[in-house]
Design a protein around this motif. Structure first.
Motif, PDB file in Angstrom:
ATOM      1  N   ARG A 108      43.420  58.893 -84.388  1.00 33.20           N
ATOM      2  CA  ARG A 108      45.015  59.761 -84.805  1.00 33.20           C
ATOM      3  C   ARG A 108      43.853  61.506 -84.926  1.00 33.20           C
ATOM      4  NH1 ARG A 108      50.002  57.572 -86.805  1.00 33.20           N
ATOM      5  NH2 ARG A 108      49.988  55.577 -86.432  1.00 33.20           N
ATOM      6  N   GLY A 109      43.263  61.505 -84.452  1.00 29.26           N
ATOM      7  CA  GLY A 109      42.516  62.500 -84.796  1.00 29.26           C
ATOM      8  C   GLY A 109      42.522  63.542 -86.084  1.00 29.26           C
ATOM      9  N   LYS A 110      42.045  62.160 -87.065  1.00 29.45           N
ATOM     10  CA  LYS A 110      41.391  62.949 -88.579  1.00 29.45           C
ATOM     11  C   LYS A 110      39.931  62.826 -88.179  1.00 29.45           C
ATOM     12  CE  LYS A 110      45.233  61.581 -89.526  1.00 29.45           C
ATOM     13  NZ  LYS A 110      46.501  62.921 -90.298  1.00 29.45           N
ATOM     14  N   LYS A 111      39.258  63.476 -89.539  1.00 28.17           N
ATOM     15  CA  LYS A 111      38.346  63.651 -90.139  1.00 28.17           C
ATOM     16  C   LYS A 111      37.405  62.774 -89.768  1.00 28.17           C
ATOM     17  CE  LYS A 111      38.040  68.103 -89.207  1.00 28.17           C
ATOM     18  NZ  LYS A 111      37.031  69.878 -88.998  1.00 28.17           N
ATOM     19  N   LEU A 112      36.253  62.308 -90.127  1.00 26.74           N
ATOM     20  CA  LEU A 112      35.660  61.509 -90.450  1.00 26.74           C
ATOM     21  C   LEU A 112      34.909  61.610 -91.394  1.00 26.74           C
ATOM     22  CD1 LEU A 112      35.665  58.642 -87.537  1.00 26.74           C
ATOM     23  CD2 LEU A 112      36.780  59.025 -89.478  1.00 26.74           C
ATOM     24  N   VAL A 113      33.927  61.133 -92.333  1.00 30.17           N
ATOM     25  CA  VAL A 113      32.894  61.351 -93.237  1.00 30.17           C
ATOM     26  C   VAL A 113      31.226  60.556 -92.559  1.00 30.17           C
ATOM     27  CG1 VAL A 113      31.666  60.993 -95.478  1.00 30.17           C
ATOM     28  CG2 VAL A 113      34.633  61.212 -95.380  1.00 30.17           C
ATOM     29  N   SER A 114      30.503  61.221 -92.470  1.00 28.39           N
ATOM     30  CA  SER A 114      29.496  61.796 -91.757  1.00 28.39           C
ATOM     31  C   SER A 114      28.686  60.360 -92.589  1.00 28.39           C
ATOM     32  CB  SER A 114      28.395  62.414 -91.609  1.00 28.39           C
ATOM     33  OG  SER A 114      27.945  63.448 -92.833  1.00 28.39           O
ATOM     34  N   ALA A 115      27.971  59.561 -92.625  1.00 31.47           N
ATOM     35  CA  ALA A 115      27.226  58.819 -93.333  1.00 31.47           C
ATOM     36  C   ALA A 115      26.168  59.556 -94.456  1.00 31.47           C
ATOM     37  CB  ALA A 115      26.072  58.228 -92.625  1.00 31.47           C
ATOM     38  N   ASN A 116      26.440  58.559 -95.468  1.00 33.69           N
ATOM     39  CA  ASN A 116      26.390  59.001 -97.195  1.00 33.69           C
ATOM     40  C   ASN A 116      24.863  58.169 -97.818  1.00 33.69           C
ATOM     41  OD1 ASN A 116      27.566  56.042 -98.066  1.00 33.69           O
ATOM     42  ND2 ASN A 116      29.532  57.711 -98.079  1.00 33.69           N
ATOM     43  N   ILE A 117      24.680  58.459 -98.600  1.00 31.26           N
ATOM     44  CA  ILE A 117      23.891  57.567 -99.516  1.00 31.26           C
ATOM     45  C   ILE A 117      24.109  56.302 -99.654  1.00 31.26           C
ATOM     46  CG2 ILE A 117      23.811  58.775-102.091  1.00 31.26           C
ATOM     47  CD1 ILE A 117      20.631  58.127-100.238  1.00 31.26           C
ATOM     48  N   TYR A 118      25.055  55.964-100.209  1.00 34.92           N
ATOM     49  CA  TYR A 118      25.573  54.765-100.424  1.00 34.92           C
ATOM     50  C   TYR A 118      25.662  53.813 -99.164  1.00 34.92           C
ATOM     51  CZ  TYR A 118      27.610  56.791-104.056  1.00 34.92           C
ATOM     52  OH  TYR A 118      27.927  57.770-105.212  1.00 34.92           O
ATOM     53  N   GLY A 119      26.262  54.159 -97.472  1.00 39.47           N
ATOM     54  CA  GLY A 119      25.654  53.414 -96.864  1.00 39.47           C
ATOM     55  C   GLY A 119      24.237  53.767 -96.295  1.00 39.47           C
ATOM     56  N   LYS A 120      23.263  54.281 -96.711  1.00 34.87           N
ATOM     57  CA  LYS A 120      21.734  53.674 -96.263  1.00 34.87           C
ATOM     58  C   LYS A 120      21.612  53.410 -97.131  1.00 34.87           C
ATOM     59  CE  LYS A 120      22.017  58.569 -94.214  1.00 34.87           C
ATOM     60  NZ  LYS A 120      21.670  58.570 -93.287  1.00 34.87           N
ATOM     61  N   VAL A 121      21.659  53.273 -98.489  1.00 28.54           N
ATOM     62  CA  VAL A 121      21.413  52.082 -98.994  1.00 28.54           C
ATOM     63  C   VAL A 121      21.961  50.692 -99.046  1.00 28.54           C
ATOM     64  CG1 VAL A 121      21.179  51.132-101.446  1.00 28.54           C
ATOM     65  CG2 VAL A 121      20.718  53.717-101.190  1.00 28.54           C
ATOM     66  N   THR A 122      22.624  50.880 -98.184  1.00 30.99           N
ATOM     67  CA  THR A 122      23.061  49.665 -98.238  1.00 30.99           C
ATOM     68  C   THR A 122      22.986  48.659 -96.753  1.00 30.99           C
ATOM     69  OG1 THR A 122      25.397  50.165 -99.041  1.00 30.99           O
ATOM     70  CG2 THR A 122      25.446  48.470 -97.318  1.00 30.99           C
ATOM     71  N   THR A 123      22.921  49.584 -96.084  1.00 28.68           N
ATOM     72  CA  THR A 123      22.021  49.613 -94.813  1.00 28.68           C
ATOM     73  C   THR A 123      20.608  48.442 -95.481  1.00 28.68           C
ATOM     74  OG1 THR A 123      23.467  51.006 -93.384  1.00 28.68           O
ATOM     75  CG2 THR A 123      20.946  50.019 -92.253  1.00 28.68           C
ATOM     76  N   VAL A 124      19.670  49.549 -96.092  1.00 28.79           N
ATOM     77  CA  VAL A 124      18.373  48.542 -95.925  1.00 28.79           C
ATOM     78  C   VAL A 124      18.517  47.696 -97.025  1.00 28.79           C
ATOM     79  CG1 VAL A 124      16.076  49.269 -97.991  1.00 28.79           C
ATOM     80  CG2 VAL A 124      17.596  51.586 -96.668  1.00 28.79           C
ATOM     81  N   LEU A 125      19.198  47.678 -97.732  1.00 30.59           N
ATOM     82  CA  LEU A 125      19.439  46.466 -99.089  1.00 30.59           C
ATOM     83  C   LEU A 125      19.781  45.096 -97.687  1.00 30.59           C
ATOM     84  CD1 LEU A 125      21.716  47.471-101.651  1.00 30.59           C
ATOM     85  CD2 LEU A 125      19.422  46.674-101.882  1.00 30.59           C
TER      86      LEU A 125
END
Length: 175
Positions: A108-125
């Protein structure tokens, strides 16, 4: 082709290798492959940002590589009886929803947000939980449920940020 993209492609290639090794009952080697994949994710992100080597291809392939590895690990845990169908289903549904929503916004041509600290913490967890489940530590699935619930929360935060970002864009373009 640059180094971060090559590392991402390597990570994608590691998915079937992980599955073959895991289902050949070489759990320690499968674990090392998983950890190596996680480290290549960190390294490719660091190189891409530090040396300004980010590309549109990398921005698309990097999260795909992450999702493929995570899904492969959950799939292997499910089939080996390490986790319940319920935990795997919620994990799969959450990831499927994220993929569909990302594609929806992208097309739809919308902007996405780049990875944030929450996503990185989730991956580590998730990697910590994967370790406990792979080696059948007590309460591994309970910890998985906690991290899945945390990941749903972080996904909701991500979605709200995307909606807010695109709302601001729409308001600015309206005369």
């Amino acid at each position: 082709m640059n180094v971060p993209n090559a590392l991402t492609l390597l990570r994608i290639a590691l998915v079937p290798i992980y599955l073959i090794v895991f289902f050949s009952d070489h759990i320690i080697w499968a674990y090392f492959i998983l950890i190596f994949a996680g480290l290549t994710d960190v390294v490719d992100g660091y190189i891409a940002r530090t040396y300004k080597m980010t590309t549109a291809t990398g921005e698309m392939l990097d999260p795909l590589a992450d999702k493929l590895m995570m899904l492969a690990v959950i799939f292997s845990f499910l089939l080996s009886g390490r986790i319940s169908i319920w935990a795997a289903s919620v994990f799969f549904l959450r990831d499927l929803a994220m993929i569909i929503l990302s594609a929806f916004f992208h097309f739809r041509g919308k902007k996405l947000v780049s990875a944030n600290i929450y996503g990185k913490v989730t991956t580590v967890l998730f990697y910590i939980v994967f370790t406990s489940i792979m080696f059948r530590y007590t309460y591994g699935e309970l910890f998985l449920w906690i991290v899945i619930l945390f990941s749903i929360l972080t996904s909701a935060i991500y979605l709200m940020k995307v909606l807010l970002l695109n709302k601001d864009i729409g308001e600015k373009s309206t005369p």
